[in-house]
Design an enzyme around this catalytic site. Sequence first.
Site, PDB file in Angstrom:
ATOM      1  CE  LYS A 111      -4.015  -2.241   1.926  1.00 36.40           C
ATOM      2  NZ  LYS A 111      -4.591  -2.614   3.084  1.00 36.40           N
ATOM      3  CE  LYS A 190      -6.942  -9.990  -8.227  1.00 34.95           C
ATOM      4  NZ  LYS A 190      -7.624  -9.880  -7.038  1.00 34.95           N
ATOM      5  CE  LYS A 193     -14.956   1.958  -7.245  1.00 30.46           C
ATOM      6  NZ  LYS A 193     -14.278   3.003  -6.260  1.00 30.46           N
TER       7      LYS A 193
END
Length: 322
Positions: A111, A190, A193
């Site tokens: 992240k 893949k 969103k």
Amino acid sequence: MKRVLSGIQPSGPLHLGNYAAAIRQFIDMQADHEMYIFVASYHALTTVRDPKVLRDNVRQVVIDCLAFGIDPQRTNFYLQQDVPKVTELAWLLGCMCPKHLMDKATSFKDKLAKGLSASIGLYTYPILQAADILSVDPDVVPVGEDQRQHVEITRDLAEKFNAAYGPVFKIPDLKIREGSGLMPGVDGQKMSKSYGNAISPFLEEKALKKVIMKITTDSKGVDEAKDPETCTVFQIFRGLAGVNDPRTAELAERYRKGGMGYGVAKQALLELILNHFGPARKRRVELMNDPGYVEQVLRQGAAAANAKASDVTARARKAVGL
Ligand code: TRP
């Protein structure tokens, strides 16, 4: 009956990939498991800073899950924020958690690499997840491969706690979902969103058709024989219909024979989606028009989760000397 817990990140409306990878499995498990499924709204706060966006995302995920078929008669479906005891439990677990266990968590590093701010919440995300899980004494935690480490950390923390204080937590089994990686997005990557390649089964028919027509294919002509295995349209079809479904075999056959253009395959995919999600699409409209019902479902789910979390937290508090 085995007790199952899993969480869903509220990152906006759900897409086909979410359905195929997670929601469908929860729906199947409802028949013979005691289910606890929640929307991870506290976790979302580690990445979402806009209150309106957070509220909307949570609402969307709730409605989509119920529309897909999470059945409140069979599943305790709730919002993480309605079970505040998990934050107390997270504190108790955090005090048992060696810092190096968080340092080696890969999701934090991933992240940061994506540019998220290194908040303490993001850093201790796995501890809160451990608390979610342990708060209902589940037997099994079904997750995608990306959550493997988080469930392993949960087991590790629970074992450390039990070793120090006695048998407070039940150690849950990890169950990795099969086939999570089978659903590509419109560009063949893949479906996600954040990649902007997702297909929402809840779009208006015209908009849905537009998205499906955008799916990338090679440039083989109508008459040419085609390879279904390398075609994104086919992979999405198979991901939804199922590997063993006769419709999948039939479409593969038409690819190999030649004489079918990609436009026809896309039309078949559109029809499959409209067909498969017909009832869900209808239910979703009803749910959007009935916020009182949705509210009541969440209250009922939270009551069940709170009852469990109160027991577990009381055990943990007593064990540590509080
Ligand atoms: N971290 C999970 C995800 O990103 C969501 C989640 C939060 C979760 N708490 C959980 C999943 C507990 C399983 C169990 O998908």
